[in-house]
Design a protein around this motif. Structure first.
Motif, PDB file in Angstrom:
ATOM      1  N   ALA A  23       0.850  -1.186   0.000  1.00  0.00           N
ATOM      2  CA  ALA A  23       0.000   0.000   0.000  1.00  0.00           C
ATOM      3  C   ALA A  23       0.887   1.238   0.000  1.00  0.00           C
ATOM      4  N   PHE A  24       0.409   2.279  -0.652  1.00  0.00           N
ATOM      5  CA  PHE A  24       1.089   3.575  -0.560  1.00  0.00           C
ATOM      6  C   PHE A  24       0.206   4.455   0.305  1.00  0.00           C
ATOM      7  N   GLY A  25       0.634   4.709   1.535  1.00  0.00           N
ATOM      8  CA  GLY A  25      -0.213   5.442   2.462  1.00  0.00           C
ATOM      9  C   GLY A  25      -1.478   4.638   2.687  1.00  0.00           C
ATOM     10  N   SER A  26      -2.637   5.268   2.428  1.00  0.00           N
ATOM     11  CA  SER A  26      -3.889   4.544   2.654  1.00  0.00           C
ATOM     12  C   SER A  26      -4.343   3.834   1.375  1.00  0.00           C
ATOM     13  N   LYS A  27      -3.622   4.054   0.284  1.00  0.00           N
ATOM     14  CA  LYS A  27      -4.050   3.444  -0.977  1.00  0.00           C
ATOM     15  C   LYS A  27      -3.462   2.040  -1.114  1.00  0.00           C
ATOM     16  N   VAL A  28      -4.345   1.044  -1.001  1.00  0.00           N
ATOM     17  CA  VAL A  28      -3.887  -0.342  -1.132  1.00  0.00           C
ATOM     18  C   VAL A  28      -3.763  -0.673  -2.613  1.00  0.00           C
ATOM     19  N   VAL A  29      -2.569  -1.091  -3.027  1.00  0.00           N
ATOM     20  CA  VAL A  29      -2.366  -1.404  -4.446  1.00  0.00           C
ATOM     21  C   VAL A  29      -2.359  -2.917  -4.648  1.00  0.00           C
ATOM     22  N   LEU A  30      -1.466  -3.625  -3.993  1.00  0.00           N
ATOM     23  CA  LEU A  30      -1.488  -5.082  -4.056  1.00  0.00           C
ATOM     24  C   LEU A  30      -2.120  -5.590  -2.763  1.00  0.00           C
TER      25      LEU A  30
ATOM     26  N   GLY B  78      -4.481  -6.472 -16.811  1.00  0.00           N
ATOM     27  CA  GLY B  78      -5.267  -5.779 -15.797  1.00  0.00           C
ATOM     28  C   GLY B  78      -5.354  -4.313 -16.134  1.00  0.00           C
ATOM     29  N   GLY B  79      -6.363  -3.655 -15.551  1.00  0.00           N
ATOM     30  CA  GLY B  79      -6.612  -2.255 -15.864  1.00  0.00           C
ATOM     31  C   GLY B  79      -5.438  -1.364 -15.508  1.00  0.00           C
ATOM     32  N   SER B  80      -5.461  -0.184 -16.067  1.00  0.00           N
ATOM     33  CA  SER B  80      -4.414   0.787 -15.792  1.00  0.00           C
ATOM     34  C   SER B  80      -4.468   1.192 -14.320  1.00  0.00           C
ATOM     35  N   GLY B  81      -3.316   1.169 -13.672  1.00  0.00           N
ATOM     36  CA  GLY B  81      -3.264   1.593 -12.272  1.00  0.00           C
ATOM     37  C   GLY B  81      -3.638   0.516 -11.284  1.00  0.00           C
ATOM     38  N   THR B  82      -3.723  -0.744 -11.729  1.00  0.00           N
ATOM     39  CA  THR B  82      -4.089  -1.803 -10.790  1.00  0.00           C
ATOM     40  C   THR B  82      -2.872  -2.382 -10.069  1.00  0.00           C
ATOM     41  N   GLY B  83      -1.676  -1.937 -10.406  1.00  0.00           N
ATOM     42  CA  GLY B  83      -0.503  -2.396  -9.656  1.00  0.00           C
ATOM     43  C   GLY B  83       0.353  -3.415 -10.368  1.00  0.00           C
ATOM     44  N   LYS B  84       0.246  -3.475 -11.689  1.00  0.00           N
ATOM     45  CA  LYS B  84       1.066  -4.444 -12.439  1.00  0.00           C
ATOM     46  C   LYS B  84       2.545  -4.076 -12.343  1.00  0.00           C
ATOM     47  N   SER B  85       2.832  -2.803 -12.625  1.00  0.00           N
ATOM     48  CA  SER B  85       4.237  -2.387 -12.540  1.00  0.00           C
ATOM     49  C   SER B  85       4.753  -2.504 -11.105  1.00  0.00           C
ATOM     50  N   VAL B  86       3.882  -2.189 -10.140  1.00  0.00           N
ATOM     51  CA  VAL B  86       4.296  -2.282  -8.739  1.00  0.00           C
ATOM     52  C   VAL B  86       4.691  -3.719  -8.397  1.00  0.00           C
ATOM     53  N   SER B  87       3.952  -4.701  -8.942  1.00  0.00           N
ATOM     54  CA  SER B  87       4.269  -6.093  -8.597  1.00  0.00           C
ATOM     55  C   SER B  87       5.668  -6.460  -9.102  1.00  0.00           C
TER      56      SER B  87
ATOM     57  N   PHE C 233      11.763  -1.351 -18.412  1.00  0.00           N
ATOM     58  CA  PHE C 233      10.847  -0.469 -17.691  1.00  0.00           C
ATOM     59  C   PHE C 233       9.779   0.076 -18.638  1.00  0.00           C
ATOM     60  N   GLN C 234       8.635   0.394 -18.030  1.00  0.00           N
ATOM     61  CA  GLN C 234       7.519   0.890 -18.831  1.00  0.00           C
ATOM     62  C   GLN C 234       7.938   2.129 -19.636  1.00  0.00           C
ATOM     63  N   ASN C 235       8.737   3.000 -19.004  1.00  0.00           N
ATOM     64  CA  ASN C 235       9.179   4.210 -19.722  1.00  0.00           C
ATOM     65  C   ASN C 235      10.607   4.041 -20.259  1.00  0.00           C
TER      66      ASN C 235
ATOM     67  N   ASP D  28       7.842  -4.689 -19.114  1.00  0.00           N
ATOM     68  CA  ASP D  28       6.689  -3.867 -18.749  1.00  0.00           C
ATOM     69  C   ASP D  28       6.187  -3.165 -20.009  1.00  0.00           C
ATOM     70  N   GLU D  29       5.143  -3.712 -20.568  1.00  0.00           N
ATOM     71  CA  GLU D  29       4.518  -3.208 -21.790  1.00  0.00           C
ATOM     72  C   GLU D  29       5.535  -3.071 -22.936  1.00  0.00           C
ATOM     73  N   PRO D  30       6.047  -4.206 -23.409  1.00  0.00           N
ATOM     74  CA  PRO D  30       7.095  -4.156 -24.431  1.00  0.00           C
ATOM     75  C   PRO D  30       6.619  -3.621 -25.781  1.00  0.00           C
TER      76      PRO D  30
ATOM     77  N   THR E  67       1.177  -6.560 -20.293  1.00  0.00           N
ATOM     78  CA  THR E  67       0.763  -5.986 -21.568  1.00  0.00           C
ATOM     79  C   THR E  67      -0.720  -5.654 -21.567  1.00  0.00           C
ATOM     80  N   HIS E  68      -1.073  -4.671 -22.397  1.00  0.00           N
ATOM     81  CA  HIS E  68      -2.478  -4.345 -22.638  1.00  0.00           C
ATOM     82  C   HIS E  68      -2.876  -4.814 -24.026  1.00  0.00           C
ATOM     83  N   ASP E  69      -1.894  -5.411 -24.720  1.00  0.00           N
ATOM     84  CA  ASP E  69      -2.078  -5.746 -26.124  1.00  0.00           C
ATOM     85  C   ASP E  69      -2.422  -7.231 -26.191  1.00  0.00           C
TER      86      ASP E  69
HETATM   87  N1  LIG Z   1       5.996   5.282  -5.847  1.00  0.00           N
HETATM   88  C1  LIG Z   1       4.663   5.356  -5.718  1.00  0.00           C
HETATM   89  N2  LIG Z   1       4.119   6.127  -4.760  1.00  0.00           N
HETATM   90  C2  LIG Z   1       2.795   6.204  -4.603  1.00  0.00           C
HETATM   91  N3  LIG Z   1       1.910   5.551  -5.351  1.00  0.00           N
HETATM   92  C3  LIG Z   1       2.373   4.763  -6.322  1.00  0.00           C
HETATM   93  C4  LIG Z   1       3.785   4.630  -6.570  1.00  0.00           C
HETATM   94  N4  LIG Z   1       3.954   3.772  -7.584  1.00  0.00           N
HETATM   95  C5  LIG Z   1       2.720   3.413  -7.977  1.00  0.00           C
HETATM   96  N5  LIG Z   1       1.763   3.991  -7.225  1.00  0.00           N
HETATM   97  C6  LIG Z   1       0.321   3.780  -7.336  1.00  0.00           C
HETATM   98  O1  LIG Z   1       0.091   2.411  -7.431  1.00  0.00           O
HETATM   99  C7  LIG Z   1      -0.939   2.141  -8.352  1.00  0.00           C
HETATM  100  C8  LIG Z   1      -0.471   1.081  -9.323  1.00  0.00           C
HETATM  101  O2  LIG Z   1       0.586   1.602 -10.115  1.00  0.00           O
HETATM  102  P1  LIG Z   1       1.233   0.754 -11.275  1.00  0.00           P
HETATM  103  O3  LIG Z   1       2.292   1.619 -11.867  1.00  0.00           O
HETATM  104  O4  LIG Z   1       1.613  -0.569 -10.780  1.00  0.00           O
HETATM  105  O5  LIG Z   1       0.040   0.613 -12.294  1.00  0.00           O
HETATM  106  P2  LIG Z   1      -0.022  -0.323 -13.566  1.00  0.00           P
HETATM  107  O6  LIG Z   1      -0.932  -1.457 -13.243  1.00  0.00           O
HETATM  108  O7  LIG Z   1       1.326  -0.644 -14.016  1.00  0.00           O
HETATM  109  O8  LIG Z   1      -0.763   0.641 -14.587  1.00  0.00           O
HETATM  110  P3  LIG Z   1      -0.435   0.923 -16.124  1.00  0.00           P
HETATM  111  O9  LIG Z   1      -1.067  -0.161 -16.879  1.00  0.00           O
HETATM  112  O10 LIG Z   1      -1.115   2.223 -16.369  1.00  0.00           O
HETATM  113  O11 LIG Z   1       1.046   0.980 -16.253  1.00  0.00           O
HETATM  114  C9  LIG Z   1      -1.304   3.441  -9.002  1.00  0.00           C
HETATM  115  O12 LIG Z   1      -2.526   3.854  -8.457  1.00  0.00           O
HETATM  116  C10 LIG Z   1      -0.226   4.385  -8.604  1.00  0.00           C
HETATM  117  O13 LIG Z   1      -0.799   5.643  -8.343  1.00  0.00           O
END
Ligand SMILES: Nc1ncnc2c1ncn2[C@@H]1O[C@H](COP(=O)(O)OP(=O)(O)OP(=O)(O)O)[C@@H](O)[C@H]1O
Ligand SMILES: [Mg+2]
Lengths: 257, 266
Positions: free
Chosen positions: B23-30, B47-56, B97-99, B176-178, B209-211
């Motif tokens: 979680a980042f603060g109160s925002k639970v990602v995984l 998975g949808g954008s922002g669901t935490g794929k890159s975070v995993s 990396f995604q970017n 990450d999204e090749p 991937t989203h593709d």
């Molecule tokens: N360093 C960070 N600090 C705070 N929040 C973060 C950080 N990294 C990611 N997040 C939050 O975690 C959530 C998941 O981010 P992530 O980058 O994993 O998304 P994603 O699934 O890869 O999306 P996309 O498909 O758009 O790349 C997002 O809501 C993002 O705001």
């Protein structure tokens, strides 16, 4: 609410920041002495700090020397002590103005650049990429900058001292009518090893401080372009303040009896 | 004793993630991420954008610290490893990396050759040749290798990032999204390269991937991430017959379905 609370919170924040900075510094310094080293990167930083800063530092100390001569002349003439001008110029330059002015210029030039570069690397995930490529960012980014800052600043200041003395000489000889030979003799005769040495020690410490602040604020920057901007400002401001504080402490160490 | 064809021994997973939470603060990602990736297998995370794929992925790489759970690589728990052991683990992993996250202070080929020169201490001229060859594999010429990353287009940067990720012939590769930002033909070529890394070199791949077309080409198995959990994990052939309404909606890109979208509907 307890009125002392914000004060206590600020104090705790300060302690936390100081602790984090100390750990960062120790970590960075320890990598300066442990292989692998990156001679290519150290060389690049050295050229950037030592060579490309020469014009800035040279100009600063040149005019500092010139204005010192002029000011002390107008002051000393009141009690016919114009003869002391060469000593005043060389002592003020080597002990104080050379290192401090060079330090402040370098803080603006190099500290800002380091914070911006490392900060950008942080927010564009380049530092993360370094770690995934099994390269320690402290070794690859921080250590070369610390090494280059600490070793190049004394050289810069030494050159700056010479240029500054030359500035004082120019004004004294061509404007105030001093004898060339006497001016140079007086400069030499009153100069002691410790005057120059203390200035160079200051320079090394200031160089380390500038590099450290640039790396620290860049490394810890967060949140895009704005975060990098803040990091850059913080690097310059904190380096400048630390330089002035360290300057006093080193002076005390060398000259207070 | 005669040798008989037996089923392969159930190998232990290359990467095992158990109940990983972040979680980042109160925002639970995984919120309990579970995934096993077998050696030599190619798994795709959707998975949808922002669901935490890159975070995993960043949790596996040690760039982010999970709040709880367990991650094993080659059977070795990697959370709480010392910096040195961590580096040894990361040396087995290549990451796109995604970017792209290219180093913009060095040239393109030096980016690609980074692990070879810095990590393995290879001579620069030899590393340069290998880098140019890898660049060739992602469709970039030697002339581009001499340029600075800032002079490349987004899709070119992505491909350089990919070349850098595979340059050290890693055991495990994360993409990450090749194919995002690539034209369809180049996307197809990159997919083939990923498959080649897995089939021929024997690497284990984990791709975001989203593709969907790309996923069908490169994946052995797919897992879908929704609200911090893997709601569905199965073989790629089952993607269209999953019977899971979330997967069905996602794969077909339907606007109507059970997936919660933070978009005001009117
Ligand atoms: N360093 C960070 N600090 C705070 N929040 C973060 C950080 N990294 C990611 N997040 C939050 O975690 C959530 C998941 O981010 P992530 O980058 O994993 O998304 P994603 O699934 O890869 O999306 P996309 O498909 O758009 O790349 C997002 O809501 C993002 O705001
Ligand atoms: Mg992502």
């Amino acid at each position: 609410m307890n009125p002392l609370r914000p004060l206590g919170a600020a104090f705790l924040n300060f302690l936390e920041a100081a602790g984090r900075l100390t750990l960062f510094a120790l970590n960075g310094l320890s990598h300066c002495f442990r292989p692998p080293f990156y001679p290519r990167l150290i060389g690049r930083q050295m050229i950037d700090i030592g060579y490309y800063s020469l014009p800035v530092v040279g100009l600063t100390t040149l005019f500092a020397g010139m204005v010192l001569a002029l000011q002390s002349y107008t002051g000393f003439a009141r009690f016919s002590a114009e003869g002391a001008i060469p000593n005043v110029v060389v002592l003020s330059l080597t002990r104080e103005l050379g290192p401090v002015l060079a330090g402040l210029m370098i803080a603006g030039r190099i500290g800002a650049a380091m914070a911006a570069e490392i900060g950008t690397m942080r927010v564009t995930e380049q530092i993360d990429a370094l770690e995934t490529l099994s390269t320690n960012p402290f070794k690859y980014l921080v250590a070369p900058r610390l090494i280059a800052g600490t070793t190049m600043m004394p050289l810069l200041v030494l050159i700056g001292d010479v240029i500054g003395v030359f500035g004082g000489y120019l004004v004294s000889v061509y404007k105030l009518g001093f004898n060339q030979i006497t001016y140079i003799q007086n400069t030499w005769n009153f100069l002691e090893f410790q005057d120059v040495f203390s200035g160079l020690v200051k320079a090394a410490v200031f160089g380390l401080l500038v590099a450290l602040m640039g790396c620290y604020h860049g490394y810890n920057s967060r949140g895009g372009a704005q975060g990098v901007g803040t990091a850059t400002t913080n690097a310059v401001v904190s380096a400048s303040i630390l330089i002035l504080i360290a300057n006093y402490m080193i002076t005390e160490l060398f000259f207070a009896q | 004793m005669t040798r008989t064809a037996t089923a392969p021994v159930q190998a232990s997973p290359k990467i095992a993630m158990r109940n990983v939470k972040k979680a980042f603060g109160s925002k639970v990602v995984l919120d309990g991420f579970d995934l096993d990736v077998m050696p030599g297998e190619s798994v795709v995370i959707i998975g949808g954008s922002g669901t935490g794929k890159s975070v995993s992925l960043k949790c596996i790489l040690g760039l982010l610290n999970p709040d709880s759970g367990e991650i094993d690589i080659d059977g070795q728990p990697i959370l709480g490893l010392s910096k040195q052991d961590r580096d040894a683990v990361n040396a087995k992993i290549g990451m796109l990396f995604q970017n792209a996250a290219l180093f913009d202070s060095i040239s393109v080929w030096e980016n690609v050759a980074f692990t070879l020169v810095q990590g393995e201490g290879m001579a620069r001229s030899k590393a340069r040749d290998i880098a140019m060859e890898k660049l060739g594999q992602v469709g970039l010429s030697a002339e581009i290798g001499e340029r600075n990353p800032a002079q490349l287009s987004g899709g070119m940067r992505k491909r350089v990032g990919l070349a850098r990720a595979i340059a050290g012939d890693p055991d495990i590769i994360f993409f990450d999204e090749p194919t995002t930002g690539l034209d369809p033909i180049m996307g197809h070529i990159i997919d083939k390269l990923i498959v080649k890394c897995v089939r021929e070199v024997g690497a284990t791949a984990l791709t975001i991937t989203h593709d969907m077309a790309s996923a069908r080409r490169i994946a052995d198995r797919v897992t879908m991430l929704y609200k911090g959990k893997n709601i569905w994990t199965d073989r790629i052939e089952k993607l269209d017959s999953s019977g899971n309404p979330y997967v069905h909606q996602f794969v077909n890109g339907l606007a109507e379905g059970p997936i919660d979208l933070p978009i005001l509907k009117n």
